[in-house]
Structures are given as C-alpha cells and as structure tokens.
Design an enzyme around this catalytic site. Structure first.
Site, PDB file in Angstrom:
ATOM      1  N   ASP A  25     -35.717  -1.033  16.196  1.00 31.69           N
ATOM      2  CA  ASP A  25     -35.811  -1.680  14.889  1.00 31.69           C
ATOM      3  C   ASP A  25     -35.058  -3.011  14.885  1.00 31.69           C
ATOM      4  OD1 ASP A  25     -37.014  -1.388  12.449  1.00 31.69           O
ATOM      5  OD2 ASP A  25     -35.286  -0.452  11.486  1.00 31.69           O
ATOM      6  N   HIS A  85     -36.118  -6.446   2.073  1.00 30.64           N
ATOM      7  CA  HIS A  85     -36.541  -5.057   2.305  1.00 30.64           C
ATOM      8  C   HIS A  85     -35.546  -4.179   1.555  1.00 30.64           C
ATOM      9  CE1 HIS A  85     -38.116  -1.566   4.714  1.00 30.64           C
ATOM     10  NE2 HIS A  85     -37.001  -1.078   4.165  1.00 30.64           N
ATOM     11  N   LEU A  86     -35.947  -3.735   0.364  1.00 30.70           N
ATOM     12  CA  LEU A  86     -35.023  -3.000  -0.507  1.00 30.70           C
ATOM     13  C   LEU A  86     -35.444  -1.538  -0.615  1.00 30.70           C
ATOM     14  CD1 LEU A  86     -34.880  -5.704  -3.361  1.00 30.70           C
ATOM     15  CD2 LEU A  86     -33.485  -5.584  -1.279  1.00 30.70           C
ATOM     16  N   GLY A  87     -34.860  -0.706   0.242  1.00 31.18           N
ATOM     17  CA  GLY A  87     -35.126   0.736   0.190  1.00 31.18           C
ATOM     18  C   GLY A  87     -33.800   1.453   0.031  1.00 31.18           C
ATOM     19  N   SER A  88     -33.731   2.686   0.511  1.00 33.59           N
ATOM     20  CA  SER A  88     -32.443   3.397   0.484  1.00 33.59           C
ATOM     21  C   SER A  88     -31.415   2.613   1.286  1.00 33.59           C
ATOM     22  CB  SER A  88     -32.588   4.785   1.081  1.00 33.59           C
ATOM     23  OG  SER A  88     -33.479   5.513   0.309  1.00 33.59           O
ATOM     24  N   GLY A  89     -31.876   2.089   2.414  1.00 31.53           N
ATOM     25  CA  GLY A  89     -31.110   1.084   3.157  1.00 31.53           C
ATOM     26  C   GLY A  89     -31.757  -0.247   2.803  1.00 31.53           C
ATOM     27  N   GLU A 294     -43.901   0.594   8.353  1.00 29.90           N
ATOM     28  CA  GLU A 294     -43.298   0.537   9.686  1.00 29.90           C
ATOM     29  C   GLU A 294     -44.079   1.379  10.698  1.00 29.90           C
ATOM     30  OE1 GLU A 294     -40.309   1.447   7.100  1.00 29.90           O
ATOM     31  OE2 GLU A 294     -38.725   0.275   8.051  1.00 29.90           O
TER      32      GLU A 294
HETATM   33  N1  LIG Z   1     -40.001   2.932  -9.659  1.00 30.82           N
HETATM   34  C1  LIG Z   1     -38.946   2.690  -8.906  1.00 30.82           C
HETATM   35  N2  LIG Z   1     -38.017   1.794  -9.308  1.00 30.82           N
HETATM   36  C2  LIG Z   1     -36.934   1.547  -8.550  1.00 30.82           C
HETATM   37  N3  LIG Z   1     -36.684   2.136  -7.367  1.00 30.82           N
HETATM   38  C3  LIG Z   1     -37.578   3.034  -6.927  1.00 30.82           C
HETATM   39  C4  LIG Z   1     -38.738   3.365  -7.659  1.00 30.82           C
HETATM   40  N4  LIG Z   1     -39.430   4.303  -6.940  1.00 30.82           N
HETATM   41  C5  LIG Z   1     -38.711   4.550  -5.822  1.00 30.82           C
HETATM   42  N5  LIG Z   1     -37.602   3.785  -5.807  1.00 30.82           N
HETATM   43  C6  LIG Z   1     -36.517   3.781  -4.813  1.00 30.82           C
HETATM   44  O1  LIG Z   1     -36.916   3.397  -3.529  1.00 30.82           O
HETATM   45  C7  LIG Z   1     -35.941   3.898  -2.607  1.00 30.82           C
HETATM   46  C8  LIG Z   1     -36.635   4.420  -1.367  1.00 30.82           C
HETATM   47  O2  LIG Z   1     -37.249   3.360  -0.730  1.00 30.82           O
HETATM   48  P1  LIG Z   1     -37.780   3.490   0.780  1.00 30.82           P
HETATM   49  O3  LIG Z   1     -38.176   2.133   1.249  1.00 30.82           O
HETATM   50  O4  LIG Z   1     -38.803   4.553   0.835  1.00 30.82           O
HETATM   51  O5  LIG Z   1     -36.414   3.908   1.453  1.00 30.82           O
HETATM   52  P2  LIG Z   1     -36.030   4.454   2.872  1.00 30.82           P
HETATM   53  O6  LIG Z   1     -37.161   4.210   3.827  1.00 30.82           O
HETATM   54  O7  LIG Z   1     -34.835   3.638   3.210  1.00 30.82           O
HETATM   55  O8  LIG Z   1     -35.723   5.889   2.655  1.00 30.82           O
HETATM   56  C9  LIG Z   1     -35.167   4.978  -3.333  1.00 30.82           C
HETATM   57  O9  LIG Z   1     -33.873   4.494  -3.712  1.00 30.82           O
HETATM   58  C10 LIG Z   1     -35.999   5.191  -4.566  1.00 30.82           C
HETATM   59  O10 LIG Z   1     -35.261   5.600  -5.632  1.00 30.82           O
HETATM   60  C1  LIG Z   2     -31.719   0.799   8.837  1.00 26.66           C
HETATM   61  C2  LIG Z   2     -32.051   1.532   7.587  1.00 26.66           C
HETATM   62  O1  LIG Z   2     -31.398   1.434   6.589  1.00 26.66           O
HETATM   63  O2  LIG Z   2     -33.149   2.265   7.634  1.00 26.66           O
HETATM   64  P1  LIG Z   2     -33.832   2.997   6.352  1.00 26.66           P
HETATM   65  O3  LIG Z   2     -34.336   1.906   5.476  1.00 26.66           O
HETATM   66  O4  LIG Z   2     -34.954   3.796   6.928  1.00 26.66           O
HETATM   67  O5  LIG Z   2     -32.779   3.810   5.675  1.00 26.66           O
HETATM   68 MG   LIG Z   3     -37.231   2.766   5.256  1.00 24.88          MG
END
Ligand SMILES: Nc1ncnc2c1ncn2[C@@H]1O[C@H](COP(=O)(O)OP(=O)(O)O)[C@@H](O)[C@H]1O
Ligand SMILES: CC(=O)OP(=O)(O)O
Ligand SMILES: [Mg+2]
EC number: 2.7.2.1
Length: 311
Positions: A25, A85-89, A294
C-alpha cells in the site's frame, strides 16, 4: 500485520494451488522526493533502520488517479490533485504531475490525520504522558527499555481518535449527532456525560471530534495547495467518509472558497450521482467524489501483467 498474515495463512490452506500476489500500500508513494520523505533525525540511524515517511492508502490513490484521469480525459502526468482518502484510517495525498509528491501518513499510519482509533500527528512528547516511568527518560538503552512506550504507541494507534472522544468509531453517527436536532433534555444528559468515563456520543463530544477532523484536514489542504503552487486541477473526496458525508464535504469546501475553489453545488453534494467519479462543481479547480476501490486496483494491476496470462 498479525491479522493480515493470519488471513494469508487461511488463503494458503484453502487454495494451495492459487498464485499469491502481494501488494504494498506504500508503493504509490515511492516517488515522494527525498527531502519530503526524510525525517530530520540522525541520517545514519534513519538509513540503517529504514526510518522515513512511507505513506499508505497507495492502492486507493492509484485507483483515484486513474479514474480521475479518465473522467477529466487528461493524462495522469498532466494532473495535480489533492486527494482526501477519509475512512476509518484517513490520509491526504498531494499528487504532482501524476505522482505522489507528499502524503500525510508517515513511517506508520498513526501519523497525519486522526482516524477512528488513531490520534494522527501529535507532539511526540505526548507519548511520555502515557508512561508511568517518564522520569527515567535517558539515553541509557537499559533504562529506556522500562518506559513501556509500546503501550503508549498502542494507545495512540488503537485507543485514540473518534473512539476516544465520542465512544464510537462510526463517523456517520458522529455527524448525525453533531448536526442533529438539539433538545434540552439531551443537553442535560450531555453535562452529565462530560465527567463520565468511558466517553459517550453527545452533541459536545461529536462536535469536538468533527471540528478536530475538519481542522486537521484544512491543515493538509492548505499546505499541499501551496506545495503545488496553487496549480491544483481537482480536490477529490474518497473513502467511506469522503464518499458519504455531504456535511463534511460542505464544511471543507466552504473554507476552500478563500483559496479559489468554486462554491459547491449543494444539490449535487447532497445527492452524489452515479459513477466512479462525480463532479460537485465545475470550474478550473474541480471538486470531485471518487468511489475508490482498492480491490479492483489490485485486480487491475494483476491483469496488466503479461506473465499471468501465459499458458
Ligand atoms: N453517511 C456517512 N457519513 C459519514 N461517515 C460515514 C457514513 N457512512 C459511513 N461512514 C464512515 O466511513 C468510515 C469507513 O470508511 P471506509 O473507507 O470503509 O474505512 P476503512 O476501509 O478504513 O475501514 C466509518 O468511519 C464510517 O462511519
Ligand atoms: C492504512 C489504513 O488506515 O488502512 P484502512 O483505511 O484500511 O484502515
Ligand atoms: Mg480502507
């Protein structure tokens, strides 16, 4: 890594004749210039131990670059992008002429933006506030081994971020609570909750987490906008939060009007249309949402290798 290797073992057991292909990654970020990926520490130690900014979410950024390039009908090499890239990470990447130029995660994913359970960038001395033997800080390696710094590292990686402030890792819930209707009863409850341990989701904690995230995102956009000399073709939102939170996109973009980004089309922002890449405002500087994938990026990179198609 432990979890990852366990799932690899499962694959080896269940599909012993399948080819296994590993993706890093971090690979997308190998183009980051030396002075940006280098840490201001003793360079002999850094080189010997491989201590530098590696960056993460590279597969996602590769997917996004390719998809945005197709969407805008421009070659990747002609594009300067700021990608969130706004996810859990969560991380941010400055892409200059189709290559990673800087990114917010570092040696490990704990640096840069805060996330569901990560602190993001902090003053490094904070870790010593989580150790009970901080008074023993010394250059003597024997004494240093008693500092329990690994526990502090665990706290910053797994017990910080949204979870530590609000009690939930779900940013969707945080947004709902921060923007939801405020009722008197709820406010009373909040006052009680403030002194409670463990942390709970209330309007106060949700608003704090939301505002911290917004503030840190703006830090990176401002910095990368300058590093790209304001020649930014598009700001791209991706990841679970970037793709699904119109509130966060609106909060970010409102601030970006000050540096020449267009006003967000609120209708498009509320109902992001179909497609891998969607435009939220048309101007020289585009604001896009990309549904990143991904897994598809890995499959595509495999499919592009001739050796896998040989009989
Ligand atoms: N409607 C929404 N508004 C804001 N955040 C959201 C919504 N739906 C999902 N999420 C958030 O997106 C995040 C997960 O994103 P993702 O890219 O799948 O993460 P990861 O791959 O890192 O696990 C979680 O924090 C989840 O709460
Ligand atoms: C690196 C990292 O945070 O990966 P993910 O988004 O899958 O949690
Ligand atoms: Mg992810």
């Amino acid at each position: 890594m432990a979890q990852l290797s366990q799932s690899s073992n499962h694959v080896f057991r269940t599909s012993p004749i399948a080819n296994s292909i590993a993706f890093f990654d971090t690979a997308f970020h190998c183009t980051i210039p030396h002075h940006i990926s280098s840490l201001p520490i003793d360079q002999s130690v850094a080189t010997k131990r491989g201590l530098k900014k590696y960056g993460f979410h590279g597969l996602s950024y590769a997917f996004i670059l390719r998809s945005v390039s197709q969407f805008l009908q421009r070659s990747p090499e002609s594009l300067n992008l700021i990608v969130l890239h706004l996810g859990s990470g969560a991380s941010v990447c400055a892409i200059k002429e189709g290559k990673s130029y800087d990114t917010s995660m570092g040696l490990t994913p704990v640096s840069g933006l805060p996330g569901a359970t990560r602190s993001g960038a902090i003053d490094p001395s904070l870790i010593f506030h989580y150790t009970n033997k901080a008074e023993k800080i010394t250059h003597d390696p024997n004494a240093a081994s008693n500092l329990h710094v690994t526990e502090a590292e665990h706290i910053l990686n797994s017990k910080s971020g949204w979870k530590s402030i609000t009690g939930t890792t779900d940013f969707g819930e945080i947004v709902k609570c921060a923007f939801g209707p405020s009722e008197e009863e709820e406010e009373e409850e909040e006052e009680e909750a403030e002194s409670e341990d463990p942390p709970r989701l209330t309007r106060t904690t949700a608003t704090l987490a939301y505002n911290i995230f917004l503030d840190r995102i703006l830090n990176y956009i401002g910095s990368y906008h300058l590093k790209l000399r304001a020649q930014v073709d598009a700001l791209v939102f991706a990841g679970g939060i970037g793709e699904k939170s119109p509130e966060l996109r609106a909060s970010v973009c409102k601030e970006l009007e000050a540096i020449g980004f267009p006003r967000l089309d609120e209708g498009k922002n509320q109902r992001v249309g179909e497609g891998v890449v969607v435009d939220l405002a048309e101007s020289d500087k585009r604001i896009l949402v990309c549904r990143t994938d991904e897994q598809l990026e890995m499959a595509r990179q495999c499919a592009g290798k001739d050796e896998f198609w040989e009989e």
